[in-house]
Design an enzyme around this catalytic site. Structure first.
Site, PDB file in Angstrom:
ATOM      1  N   ARG A   1      38.929  35.353  38.571  1.00  0.00           N
ATOM      2  CA  ARG A   1      39.888  35.337  39.673  1.00  0.00           C
ATOM      3  C   ARG A   1      39.149  35.471  40.990  1.00  0.00           C
ATOM      4  O   ARG A   1      38.101  36.095  41.068  1.00  0.00           O
ATOM      5  CB  ARG A   1      40.842  36.536  39.565  1.00  0.00           C
ATOM      6  CG  ARG A   1      41.901  36.415  38.544  1.00  0.00           C
ATOM      7  CD  ARG A   1      43.176  35.909  39.087  1.00  0.00           C
ATOM      8  NE  ARG A   1      43.419  36.369  40.455  1.00  0.00           N
ATOM      9  CZ  ARG A   1      44.605  36.521  40.979  1.00  0.00           C
ATOM     10  NH1 ARG A   1      45.650  36.297  40.259  1.00  0.00           N
ATOM     11  NH2 ARG A   1      44.753  36.898  42.219  1.00  0.00           N
TER      12      ARG A   1
ATOM     13  N   ARG B   1      37.386  19.013  44.939  1.00  0.00           N
ATOM     14  CA  ARG B   1      36.957  17.612  44.895  1.00  0.00           C
ATOM     15  C   ARG B   1      35.775  17.377  45.822  1.00  0.00           C
ATOM     16  O   ARG B   1      34.853  16.643  45.501  1.00  0.00           O
ATOM     17  CB  ARG B   1      38.127  16.692  45.239  1.00  0.00           C
ATOM     18  CG  ARG B   1      39.176  16.636  44.127  1.00  0.00           C
ATOM     19  CD  ARG B   1      40.187  15.530  44.334  1.00  0.00           C
ATOM     20  NE  ARG B   1      41.047  15.761  45.485  1.00  0.00           N
ATOM     21  CZ  ARG B   1      42.147  16.491  45.480  1.00  0.00           C
ATOM     22  NH1 ARG B   1      42.533  17.088  44.363  1.00  0.00           N
ATOM     23  NH2 ARG B   1      42.881  16.630  46.557  1.00  0.00           N
TER      24      ARG B   1
ATOM     25  N   ARG C   1      42.501  44.066  45.563  1.00  0.00           N
ATOM     26  CA  ARG C   1      42.040  44.694  44.327  1.00  0.00           C
ATOM     27  C   ARG C   1      41.023  45.762  44.678  1.00  0.00           C
ATOM     28  O   ARG C   1      39.988  45.462  45.227  1.00  0.00           O
ATOM     29  CB  ARG C   1      41.356  43.653  43.426  1.00  0.00           C
ATOM     30  CG  ARG C   1      42.220  42.536  42.897  1.00  0.00           C
ATOM     31  CD  ARG C   1      42.954  42.886  41.614  1.00  0.00           C
ATOM     32  NE  ARG C   1      42.118  43.384  40.561  1.00  0.00           N
ATOM     33  CZ  ARG C   1      41.661  42.661  39.553  1.00  0.00           C
ATOM     34  NH1 ARG C   1      41.920  41.381  39.477  1.00  0.00           N
ATOM     35  NH2 ARG C   1      40.928  43.220  38.617  1.00  0.00           N
TER      36      ARG C   1
ATOM     37  N   GLU D   1      52.290  30.933  45.926  1.00  0.00           N
ATOM     38  CA  GLU D   1      52.506  32.314  45.467  1.00  0.00           C
ATOM     39  C   GLU D   1      53.981  32.687  45.641  1.00  0.00           C
ATOM     40  O   GLU D   1      54.644  32.190  46.550  1.00  0.00           O
ATOM     41  CB  GLU D   1      51.664  33.287  46.304  1.00  0.00           C
ATOM     42  CG  GLU D   1      50.216  33.330  45.930  1.00  0.00           C
ATOM     43  CD  GLU D   1      49.943  33.998  44.585  1.00  0.00           C
ATOM     44  OE1 GLU D   1      50.611  34.978  44.225  1.00  0.00           O
ATOM     45  OE2 GLU D   1      49.048  33.503  43.905  1.00  0.00           O
TER      46      GLU D   1
ATOM     47  N   CYS E   1      47.637  23.023  42.115  1.00  0.00           N
ATOM     48  CA  CYS E   1      47.992  23.878  43.260  1.00  0.00           C
ATOM     49  C   CYS E   1      49.429  24.361  43.091  1.00  0.00           C
ATOM     50  O   CYS E   1      50.280  23.644  42.575  1.00  0.00           O
ATOM     51  CB  CYS E   1      47.903  23.095  44.573  1.00  0.00           C
ATOM     52  SG  CYS E   1      46.260  22.529  44.985  1.00  0.00           S
TER      53      CYS E   1
ATOM     54  N   TYR F   1      36.461  38.477  45.840  1.00  0.00           N
ATOM     55  CA  TYR F   1      37.456  38.648  46.896  1.00  0.00           C
ATOM     56  C   TYR F   1      36.724  38.723  48.223  1.00  0.00           C
ATOM     57  O   TYR F   1      35.816  39.546  48.383  1.00  0.00           O
ATOM     58  CB  TYR F   1      38.289  39.913  46.637  1.00  0.00           C
ATOM     59  CG  TYR F   1      39.165  39.742  45.417  1.00  0.00           C
ATOM     60  CD1 TYR F   1      40.501  39.396  45.555  1.00  0.00           C
ATOM     61  CD2 TYR F   1      38.637  39.857  44.136  1.00  0.00           C
ATOM     62  CE1 TYR F   1      41.299  39.200  44.436  1.00  0.00           C
ATOM     63  CE2 TYR F   1      39.429  39.649  43.014  1.00  0.00           C
ATOM     64  CZ  TYR F   1      40.757  39.318  43.177  1.00  0.00           C
ATOM     65  OH  TYR F   1      41.545  39.105  42.073  1.00  0.00           O
TER      66      TYR F   1
ATOM     67  N   ARG G   1      44.298  31.925  46.536  1.00  0.00           N
ATOM     68  CA  ARG G   1      43.828  32.538  45.296  1.00  0.00           C
ATOM     69  C   ARG G   1      43.364  31.432  44.349  1.00  0.00           C
ATOM     70  O   ARG G   1      43.927  30.337  44.360  1.00  0.00           O
ATOM     71  CB  ARG G   1      44.950  33.347  44.645  1.00  0.00           C
ATOM     72  CG  ARG G   1      45.315  34.602  45.419  1.00  0.00           C
ATOM     73  CD  ARG G   1      46.537  35.287  44.784  1.00  0.00           C
ATOM     74  NE  ARG G   1      46.835  36.559  45.393  1.00  0.00           N
ATOM     75  CZ  ARG G   1      47.575  36.725  46.491  1.00  0.00           C
ATOM     76  NH1 ARG G   1      48.073  35.678  47.123  1.00  0.00           N
ATOM     77  NH2 ARG G   1      47.806  37.933  46.973  1.00  0.00           N
TER      78      ARG G   1
END
Length: 119
Positions: free
Chosen positions: A7, A63, A115, A77, A74, A107, A89
């Site tokens: 992630r 790409r 996080r 959220e 895609c 991150y 994200r």
């Protein structure tokens, strides 16, 4: 080799196409590098953006990095009240010999506060 996922998230300074793509490229490159992921080991990459980011599809950044053969998706959220705005994200699925605790989640640029257990 096992199927693994990493992630990542990055806070984007503005909703301008080149700015969003540059931020996304930097995050994705960092995720691939930190996890030593070879292009041939990639399974798929999912990108999400907060509702305020509309200038481009973040998959375009992949790409531009030469990952056009990797399945890319895609999505937006969910709009949770009080959530951090201007965030891209990424979820990368890949084959690896790494154990779960050896996967590096990335991150950047203010997204670290999403996080507290990774950085």
């Amino acid at each position: 080799m096992r199927l693994r996922a990493a992630r990542g998230a990055i806070r984007v300074p503005s909703d301008e196409g080149e700015v969003l793509l540059a931020s996304t490229e930097r995050l994705l490159s960092s995720m691939l590098q930190r996890n030593e992921i070879d292009t041939e080991d990639l399974v798929s990459i999912m990108f999400t953006v907060t509702a305020d980011l509309r200038s481009v599809f973040p998959a375009e950044a992949a790409r531009r990095l030469g990952l056009a053969l990797v399945p890319l998706l895609c999505a937006q959220e969910i709009p949770v009240a009080g959530a951090m705005p201007s965030v891209v994200r990424i979820l990368v699925h890949f084959h690896s010999d790494r154990s779960l605790d050896e996967i590096s989640h990335v991150y950047l640029d203010g997204a670290e506060s999403l996080r507290d257990d990774v950085g």
